[in-house]
Design an enzyme around this catalytic site. Structure first.
Site, PDB file in Angstrom:
ATOM      1  N   SER A 122     -25.634   8.524 -19.335  1.00 42.83           N
ATOM      2  CA  SER A 122     -25.752   9.920 -19.749  1.00 42.83           C
ATOM      3  C   SER A 122     -25.788  10.898 -18.584  1.00 42.83           C
ATOM      4  O   SER A 122     -25.674  12.106 -18.786  1.00 42.83           O
ATOM      5  CB  SER A 122     -27.009  10.123 -20.607  1.00 42.83           C
ATOM      6  OG  SER A 122     -28.182   9.966 -19.831  1.00 42.83           O
ATOM      7  N   LYS A 159     -32.837  13.275 -17.251  1.00 43.80           N
ATOM      8  CA  LYS A 159     -31.965  14.381 -17.651  1.00 43.80           C
ATOM      9  C   LYS A 159     -32.243  15.606 -16.763  1.00 43.80           C
ATOM     10  O   LYS A 159     -33.218  15.653 -16.028  1.00 43.80           O
ATOM     11  CB  LYS A 159     -32.205  14.777 -19.121  1.00 43.80           C
ATOM     12  CG  LYS A 159     -31.954  13.677 -20.143  1.00 43.80           C
ATOM     13  CD  LYS A 159     -30.489  13.392 -20.318  1.00 43.80           C
ATOM     14  CE  LYS A 159     -30.250  12.399 -21.445  1.00 43.80           C
ATOM     15  NZ  LYS A 159     -30.741  11.039 -21.150  1.00 43.80           N
TER      16      LYS A 159
END
Length: 201
Positions: A122, A159
């Protein structure tokens, strides 16, 4: 060739030091005087003692532990050989420079620093791939627009931390993944301050 330090014999001491560094990397300890003689092909204990004396004088070894050689931080440094362009090639002349400790370079606060292995893709857009090791400084203060390790709804994730009118949210760096807005809880575990990976030899 890089300049020799005070009192060290050109070439040979450097090669001996490199051999001791390789030994330490494999065994997590330095050999005894007899082991050094065998490792380096030295025929006399006096030669080993002189070598050890020079390495101690130049800050590579210590003998704080009785009857045992201990590597110093300087022993663990790696030579910095200059920079290499990632674009057009330049003349391939090795410029030996200063030495740096990888730990000193990457870790500013040892007591607050942990390593985190990456699982998943990701964050590939940020150059973070599965299997990479991240250096993470533990802190709970939100670091907006930084890459963080967060605990969102009870699960760890890596993230970008963002903030808008709705509050904090987590943004991946891969268009295949959606942004994450916490359903119940978002906690800052730490901020990513570096990373490394090992390539196949």
């Amino acid at each position: 060739m890089y300049a020799m330090l005070r009192g060290m014999k050109a070439n040979r001491d450097d090669k001996h030091l490199d051999a001791l560094k390789d030994y330490f990397a494999n065994h997590k300890a330095l050999p005894s005087y007899a082991g050094i003689a065998e490792l380096l092909g030295m025929s006399s204990r006096a030669s080993v003692q002189k070598l050890v004396s020079r390495l101690k004088e130049n800050g590579y070894l210590d003998t704080k532990v009785p009857r045992r050689l201990v590597p110093t931080a300087k022993f663990l440094e790696r030579r910095l050989v200059g920079s290499s362009p990632a674009g057009f090639p330049s003349p391939a002349e090795e410029a030996m420079g200063d030495a740096i400790s990888i730990d000193d370079y990457l870790v500013e606060h040892p007591s607050k620093t942990v390593l985190v292995e990456v699982k998943g893709d990701s964050m590939v857009g940020a150059g973070i791939n599965t299997g990479d090791i991240l250096i993470v400084k533990r802190e709970s203060r939100p670091r907006v627009d930084r890459i963080i390790v967060a605990i969102v709804d009870g699960e760890f994730t890596i993230k970008h931390l963002r903030k808008d009118n709705e509050g904090y949210y987590l943004e991946p760096d891969n268009p295949a993944y959606p942004i994450i807005r916490p359903q119940t809880d978002l906690k800052m575990y730490g901020v990513v301050v570096g990373q490394f990976r090992k390539y196949d030899e």
